[in-house]
Design a protein around this motif. Structure first.
Motif, short mmCIF file in Angstrom:
data_model
loop_
_atom_site.label_atom_id
_atom_site.label_comp_id
_atom_site.label_asym_id
_atom_site.label_seq_id
_atom_site.Cartn_x
_atom_site.Cartn_y
_atom_site.Cartn_z
N PRO A 11 0.82 -1.22 0.00
CA PRO A 11 0.00 0.00 0.00
C PRO A 11 0.86 1.27 0.00
N ASN A 12 0.28 2.36 -0.49
CA ASN A 12 1.02 3.62 -0.59
C ASN A 12 1.54 4.13 0.75
N ASP A 13 0.88 3.82 1.86
CA ASP A 13 1.40 4.20 3.18
C ASP A 13 2.76 3.57 3.42
N ASP A 14 2.94 2.33 3.01
CA ASP A 14 4.24 1.66 3.14
C ASP A 14 5.26 2.27 2.19
N ASP A 16 5.32 5.36 1.22
CA ASP A 16 5.68 6.66 1.78
C ASP A 16 6.74 6.56 2.88
N ARG A 17 6.76 5.47 3.62
CA ARG A 17 7.76 5.29 4.69
C ARG A 17 9.17 5.16 4.13
#
Length: 94
Positions: A11-14, A16-17
């Motif tokens: 996912p994009n949250d991952d 972004d990290r």
């Protein structure tokens, strides 16, 4: 010339990290002259990088991408023999 196509596996949250480290890696690629341009795919499912130089150097650089090292994205590297360009882009020709 090479086109590196990245496809996110997480996912994009991952994504972004790991983005700050990926951007530092991209800067290194520009500084060494391997990378010519890069950007996100639309919709945001990955990215593309335009690279020049030796295939071994491009492969070695791709292996060091934090997105690759951390399992964030899959890579496909395609070699393209550019034979014609718009004015101003002649340096892309092989």
């Amino acid at each position: 010339m090479f086109i590196l196509t990245l496809t996110y596996k997480v996912p994009n949250d991952d994504v972004d990290r790991h983005l700050e480290a990926h951007m530092a890696w991209l800067k290194e690629g520009y500084d060494t002259g391997i990378f010519l341009a890069a950007g996100r795919r639309v919709p945001r499912t990955g990215g593309m990088i335009f690279a020049a130089g030796d295939r071994d150097a491009v492969d070695a650089m791709a292996k060091r991408d934090p997105f690759n090292v951390n399992g964030i994205a899959d890579y496909v590297i395609s070699e393209v023999n550019i034979t014609s360009t718009a004015d101003g882009l002649e340096k892309l020709k092989g």
